[in-house]
Design a protein around this motif. Structure first.
Motif, PDB file in Angstrom:
ATOM      1  N   SER A 283       0.876  -1.020  -0.049  1.00 52.14           N
ATOM      2  CA  SER A 283       0.199   0.058  -0.083  1.00 52.14           C
ATOM      3  C   SER A 283       0.865   1.230  -0.074  1.00 52.14           C
ATOM      4  N   TYR A 284       0.136   2.086  -0.667  1.00 55.43           N
ATOM      5  CA  TYR A 284       1.068   3.661  -0.594  1.00 55.43           C
ATOM      6  C   TYR A 284      -0.272   4.697   0.003  1.00 55.43           C
ATOM      7  N   ILE A 285       0.437   5.443   1.043  1.00 54.71           N
ATOM      8  CA  ILE A 285      -0.269   6.220   1.753  1.00 54.71           C
ATOM      9  C   ILE A 285       0.280   7.595   1.633  1.00 54.71           C
ATOM     10  N   TYR A 286      -0.389   8.549   2.078  1.00 54.19           N
ATOM     11  CA  TYR A 286       0.122   9.823   2.437  1.00 54.19           C
ATOM     12  C   TYR A 286      -0.055  10.024   4.058  1.00 54.19           C
ATOM     13  N   GLU A 287       0.997  10.328   4.908  1.00 47.19           N
ATOM     14  CA  GLU A 287       0.849  10.496   6.284  1.00 47.19           C
ATOM     15  C   GLU A 287       1.065  11.660   6.739  1.00 47.19           C
ATOM     16  N   ILE A 288       0.494  11.917   7.774  1.00 50.85           N
ATOM     17  CA  ILE A 288       0.491  13.176   8.634  1.00 50.85           C
ATOM     18  C   ILE A 288       0.722  12.784  10.233  1.00 50.85           C
ATOM     19  N   HIS A 289       1.469  13.648  10.774  1.00 45.92           N
ATOM     20  CA  HIS A 289       1.710  13.513  12.119  1.00 45.92           C
ATOM     21  C   HIS A 289       0.452  14.118  13.014  1.00 45.92           C
ATOM     22  N   TYR A 290       0.028  13.599  13.898  1.00 47.66           N
ATOM     23  CA  TYR A 290      -1.123  14.257  14.585  1.00 47.66           C
ATOM     24  C   TYR A 290      -0.579  15.682  15.274  1.00 47.66           C
ATOM     25  N   HIS A 291       0.424  15.889  15.536  1.00 39.68           N
ATOM     26  CA  HIS A 291       0.695  17.191  16.066  1.00 39.68           C
ATOM     27  C   HIS A 291       0.634  18.278  15.001  1.00 39.68           C
ATOM     28  N   ASP A 292       0.985  17.635  13.672  1.00 37.99           N
ATOM     29  CA  ASP A 292       1.018  18.644  12.583  1.00 37.99           C
ATOM     30  C   ASP A 292      -0.484  18.894  12.316  1.00 37.99           C
ATOM     31  N   TRP A 293      -1.237  17.773  12.325  1.00 37.70           N
ATOM     32  CA  TRP A 293      -2.670  17.906  12.009  1.00 37.70           C
ATOM     33  C   TRP A 293      -3.388  18.914  12.699  1.00 37.70           C
ATOM     34  N   LEU A 294      -2.882  19.061  14.074  1.00 34.51           N
ATOM     35  CA  LEU A 294      -3.687  19.742  15.006  1.00 34.51           C
ATOM     36  C   LEU A 294      -3.188  21.326  14.728  1.00 34.51           C
ATOM     37  N   LYS A 295      -1.855  21.487  14.265  1.00 33.37           N
ATOM     38  CA  LYS A 295      -1.480  22.975  13.780  1.00 33.37           C
ATOM     39  C   LYS A 295      -2.217  23.136  12.556  1.00 33.37           C
ATOM     40  N   LEU A 296      -2.591  22.354  11.582  1.00 32.16           N
ATOM     41  CA  LEU A 296      -3.217  22.455  10.310  1.00 32.16           C
ATOM     42  C   LEU A 296      -4.513  22.945  10.706  1.00 32.16           C
ATOM     43  N   LYS A 297      -5.388  22.195  11.665  1.00 33.18           N
ATOM     44  CA  LYS A 297      -6.608  22.447  11.829  1.00 33.18           C
ATOM     45  C   LYS A 297      -6.864  23.994  12.537  1.00 33.18           C
ATOM     46  N   LYS A 298      -5.861  24.324  13.364  1.00 30.72           N
ATOM     47  CA  LYS A 298      -6.019  25.684  13.936  1.00 30.72           C
ATOM     48  C   LYS A 298      -5.820  26.839  12.755  1.00 30.72           C
ATOM     49  N   GLY A 299      -5.125  26.441  11.842  1.00 28.64           N
ATOM     50  CA  GLY A 299      -4.639  27.563  10.752  1.00 28.64           C
ATOM     51  C   GLY A 299      -6.016  27.941   9.777  1.00 28.64           C
ATOM     52  N   HIS A 300      -6.888  26.888   9.410  1.00 34.07           N
ATOM     53  CA  HIS A 300      -7.802  27.490   8.676  1.00 34.07           C
ATOM     54  C   HIS A 300      -9.197  26.544   8.916  1.00 34.07           C
ATOM     55  N   GLN A 301     -10.420  27.109   8.955  1.00 34.75           N
ATOM     56  CA  GLN A 301     -11.684  26.478   9.379  1.00 34.75           C
ATOM     57  C   GLN A 301     -12.153  25.297   8.351  1.00 34.75           C
ATOM     58  N   CYS A 302     -11.530  25.070   7.333  1.00 41.53           N
ATOM     59  CA  CYS A 302     -11.889  24.144   5.986  1.00 41.53           C
ATOM     60  C   CYS A 302     -11.554  22.772   6.798  1.00 41.53           C
ATOM     61  N   TRP A 303     -10.431  22.795   7.550  1.00 42.79           N
ATOM     62  CA  TRP A 303     -10.158  21.404   8.081  1.00 42.79           C
ATOM     63  C   TRP A 303     -11.117  20.931   9.111  1.00 42.79           C
ATOM     64  N   ASP A 304     -11.642  21.733   9.876  1.00 42.60           N
ATOM     65  CA  ASP A 304     -12.797  21.310  10.665  1.00 42.60           C
ATOM     66  C   ASP A 304     -14.032  20.817   9.970  1.00 42.60           C
ATOM     67  N   LYS A 305     -14.233  21.304   8.783  1.00 38.41           N
ATOM     68  CA  LYS A 305     -15.526  20.685   7.859  1.00 38.41           C
ATOM     69  C   LYS A 305     -14.992  19.406   7.336  1.00 38.41           C
ATOM     70  N   LEU A 306     -13.729  19.141   6.923  1.00 36.92           N
ATOM     71  CA  LEU A 306     -13.521  17.898   6.517  1.00 36.92           C
ATOM     72  C   LEU A 306     -13.374  16.896   7.552  1.00 36.92           C
ATOM     73  N   LEU A 307     -12.843  17.416   8.819  1.00 39.00           N
ATOM     74  CA  LEU A 307     -12.973  16.245   9.942  1.00 39.00           C
ATOM     75  C   LEU A 307     -14.251  15.912  10.350  1.00 39.00           C
ATOM     76  N   ILE A 308     -15.077  16.831  10.495  1.00 38.17           N
ATOM     77  CA  ILE A 308     -16.617  16.531  10.672  1.00 38.17           C
ATOM     78  C   ILE A 308     -17.144  15.464   9.630  1.00 38.17           C
ATOM     79  N   THR A 309     -16.887  15.809   8.384  1.00 38.62           N
ATOM     80  CA  THR A 309     -17.675  14.995   7.285  1.00 38.62           C
ATOM     81  C   THR A 309     -17.061  13.719   7.315  1.00 38.62           C
TER      82      THR A 309
END
Length: 194
Positions: free
Chosen positions: A104-130
């Motif tokens: 398998s081939y994946i694109y991986e993100i560290h949870y700490h980086d995800w939290l920073k990404l989420k704080k930076g723009h509201q679009c990520w909250d919508k993605l997560l909720i969906t």
């Protein structure tokens, strides 16, 4: 592996409006990774620190009891996110394994980086909720099916939901997903074929 990140970006853009500034962050924070067939992405007892998008391949969530019996919770094919999310957000040991059933081939993100990404723009909250709403709906339906439906009906639903998987995975894994023995699955398949 497609290192253009195109499948990941396309998937996200189907769900949310993704500004170009956020696309640049995706390219920076998500890392391409190859996972060999049979390798565990997460092991029971491990505190998950990352999650991923599956570009190519197939995974399963599974539990293994103290007798070594496997119970397949779900399959995660291409164009899906892969995570032991509840363990990750609570920073507790995972109670399940996540196993690659194919190379398998994946694109991986560290949870700490995800939290920073989420704080930076509201679009990520919508993605997560969906994504979480979809996961909750799948979980609720699966629990109902396991409690109320006969094995034959669960098998028919499996074939509808995962039309290509019978050719990609071993019979005992399908049986563990359906909550039956491989012998029972053989009987159901024979009955369906006749």
């Amino acid at each position: 592996m497609d290192t253009t990140y195109e499948p990941l970006i396309k998937f996200i853009k189907r769900i949310i409006d993704l500004p170009d500034t956020e696309v640049a962050k995706v390219l920076q924070l998500f890392k391409p990774v190859r996972i060999a067939k049979g390798e565990y992405y997460i092991r029971e007892g491990q505190v998950p620190k990352k999650f991923a998008f599956v570009e190519k391949g197939l995974f399963r969530y599974l539990y293994i009891n103290n007798k070594g019996t496997e119970f397949t919770k779900n399959f995660i094919p291409e164009n899906s996110f892969l995570s032991a999310y509840s363990a990750m957000i609570s920073q507790q040991p995972s109670r399940m394994f996540i196993e690659a059933l194919e190379e398998s081939y994946i694109y991986e993100i560290h949870y700490h980086d995800w939290l920073k990404l989420k704080k930076g723009h509201q679009c990520w909250d919508k993605l997560l909720i969906t994504i979480l709403e979809k996961a909750f709906s799948v979980k609720e339906t699966r629990e109902r099916d396991l409690l109320l439906l006969e094995a034959q009906e669960r098998y028919e639903i499996f074939k509808q939901e995962f039309p290509t998987l019978e050719k990609r995975i071993k019979q005992h894994i399908i049986a563990s997903y359906l909550g039956i023995s491989p012998i029972s699955l053989s009987r159901i398949r024979n009955k369906t074929a006749s």
